[in-house]
Design an enzyme around this catalytic site. Structure first.
Site, short mmCIF file in Angstrom:
data_model
loop_
_atom_site.label_atom_id
_atom_site.label_comp_id
_atom_site.label_asym_id
_atom_site.label_seq_id
_atom_site.Cartn_x
_atom_site.Cartn_y
_atom_site.Cartn_z
N ASP A 92 -2.02 -4.68 -2.56
CA ASP A 92 -1.41 -5.66 -1.67
C ASP A 92 -2.30 -5.92 -0.46
O ASP A 92 -2.58 -5.02 0.34
CB ASP A 92 -0.04 -5.17 -1.20
CG ASP A 92 0.88 -4.86 -2.37
OD1 ASP A 92 0.92 -5.69 -3.30
OD2 ASP A 92 1.54 -3.80 -2.36
N PRO A 141 -10.50 2.35 -4.08
CA PRO A 141 -9.75 1.11 -4.29
C PRO A 141 -8.81 1.20 -5.49
O PRO A 141 -9.13 1.84 -6.50
CB PRO A 141 -10.85 0.06 -4.55
CG PRO A 141 -12.12 0.67 -4.05
CD PRO A 141 -11.95 2.15 -4.24
N HIS A 142 -7.66 0.58 -5.34
CA HIS A 142 -6.75 0.45 -6.47
C HIS A 142 -7.42 -0.42 -7.53
O HIS A 142 -8.18 -1.33 -7.19
CB HIS A 142 -5.44 -0.19 -5.99
CG HIS A 142 -4.36 -0.19 -7.01
ND1 HIS A 142 -4.30 -1.13 -8.03
CD2 HIS A 142 -3.28 0.62 -7.19
CE1 HIS A 142 -3.24 -0.90 -8.77
NE2 HIS A 142 -2.61 0.16 -8.31
N PRO A 143 -7.17 -0.16 -8.83
CA PRO A 143 -7.81 -0.97 -9.87
C PRO A 143 -7.56 -2.48 -9.73
O PRO A 143 -8.37 -3.28 -10.21
CB PRO A 143 -7.19 -0.43 -11.16
CG PRO A 143 -6.87 1.00 -10.84
CD PRO A 143 -6.44 0.98 -9.40
N ARG A 144 -6.46 -2.85 -9.07
CA ARG A 144 -6.18 -4.28 -8.90
C ARG A 144 -6.49 -4.76 -7.48
O ARG A 144 -6.17 -5.89 -7.12
CB ARG A 144 -4.70 -4.57 -9.22
CG ARG A 144 -4.29 -4.24 -10.64
CD ARG A 144 -2.96 -4.87 -11.02
NE ARG A 144 -1.89 -4.54 -10.10
CZ ARG A 144 -1.13 -3.46 -10.18
NH1 ARG A 144 -1.36 -2.56 -11.13
NH2 ARG A 144 -0.15 -3.24 -9.32
N SER A 174 1.19 5.62 -3.86
CA SER A 174 0.59 5.71 -5.19
C SER A 174 1.15 6.88 -6.00
O SER A 174 1.31 8.00 -5.50
CB SER A 174 -0.93 5.88 -5.07
OG SER A 174 -1.50 6.13 -6.33
#
Length: 371
Positions: free
Chosen positions: A258, A279-282, A322
């Site tokens: 987000d 980092p988040h994968p998305r 997470s």
């Protein structure tokens, strides 16, 4: 009924013709086309039935890989659908592709629910479902995805197995407990109904006779006495031994997909002297003041590799919400902390997540997120 079949036949022909376009489509790994499926339908129809596994995230691919390992010798077709495409997705898709008989990557950069995407994609999925050989079992985590229903409704007699999709399976407000698919717009809803009939989220949930969970000792929303619950450990740290932590401390913040979390994440990093962000994968944005860990691995796999290389280093993992906090909390030399901005109201939607972290023994660190 005759008119409906005729319309569906015409639709199938149109989509099949357009499927030729994907024969050399590198974006979809060259396997989104229907040619390989048509060959199976024509020449392998009487062979051993296949198992379908649907994935939407890297975590789901990790779970799918473990499930496949429990059934050696069986045929598996993997279908990955994602709005994202990056190094991590490619790495884990190629990992599972090597273990499956066939693997398909549907990259939907604008999302399935966009008007110009929904109808052709749903039609394509329905055609692909009808070209499959016999289907024995269907595995899925994202019960709320209408795209999977295109396959489920084609094979109503197939066994249905479900598996975890992170903390969403541990919270009672989860969308997986809904009844009907969320499809915006009358035209799209009517088209979806033509593709899936009366299939629903509730029908998928009720048909599941086994659920695989990656969280040990935590109440799962699928654990209602209707199905077998199977614990499936996802990350194996059993061979790693805790060191004396004399090699310094590495602090890592787990990123969020987000964009509105950017500013608050930078404040948290500064407040707790965090050096790195995973980092988040998305995640598509960066953070200032910290070093980005660029790796094809998800954070759990990355940390396990780091522990092997640096057994005396202390690793502190910081997260807002997470689910990786739960999967890493028992890793040796790893200390997990949940961050709670002081400005959050008591009834904020993250409240159940913080309660879950507390139940799991993860400390909650409140910090001032205002200047």
């Amino acid at each position: 009924m005759g008119l409906k079949k005729a319309c569906l036949t015409v639709l199938c022909l149109i989509v099949f013709c357009f499927g030729i376009f994907y024969t050399f489509d590198r974006v979809n790994q060259g396997e989104r086309n229907a040619v390989s499926l048509l060959k199976d339908k024509l020449f392998n129809e009487e062979g051993e039935p296949v198992n379908l596994i649907f994935c939407y995230t890297i975590l789901q691919m990790k779970v799918a890989e473990r499930i496949m390992a429990q059934h050696p010798g069986e045929r598996f077709y993997v279908v990955l659908m994602s709005e994202n495409r990056n190094e991590k997705y490619d790495y884990y898709f190629n990992q599972i592709k090597d273990k499956a008989e066939r693997a398909y990557f549907f990259h939907l950069p604008y999302g399935l629910n966009k008007s110009f995407n929904f109808i052709p994609t749903m039609a394509e999925l329905k055609v692909k479902s009808m070209l499959l050989p016999k289907v024995k079992r269907i595995y899925l985590a994202s019960l709320e995805k209408v795209s999977i229903a295109a396959f489920l409704s084609t094979y109503p007699d197939a066994e249905i197995k479900t598996f975890d999709d992170g903390t969403g399976n541990l919270i009672q407000s989860s969308s997986y407990l809904g009844d009907e698919f969320s499809v915006n717009g009358t035209i799209k809803r009517n088209f979806a109904r033509m593709m899936i009939g009366d299939w629903s989220i509730a029908k998928t949930r009720n048909a599941s006779d086994e659920h695989y969970t990656i969280f040990k000792g935590l109440k799962n929303i699928m654990d209602d006495g209707r199905r077998k619950m199977t614990y499936l450990p996802l990350f194996d740290a059993s061979e790693l031994k805790a060191g004396d932590e004399t090699g310094g401390t590495v602090r890592i913040l787990l990123g969020s997909p987000d964009k509105e979390m950017k500013e608050i994440s930078e404040k948290a990093a500064k407040n707790f002297n965090i050096q790195y962000v995973a980092p988040h994968p998305r995640q598509t944005y960066g953070l200032s003041g910290v070093t980005t860990l660029n790796s094809p691995y998800v954070i759990e796999d990355y940390i396990l590799r780091e522990i092997k290389k640096n057994p005396h280093t202390r690793y502190e993992i910081y997260t807002f919400f997470s689910g990786a906090a739960l999967t890493m909390k028992d890793f040796p030399n790893v200390h997990v902390y949940a961050l709670k901005p002081a400005s959050l109201p008591e009834d904020y939607w993250l409240k159940p997540v913080y309660a879950l972290f507390t139940q799991s023994g993860i400390p909650i660190l409140t910090f001032d997120d205002k200047d």
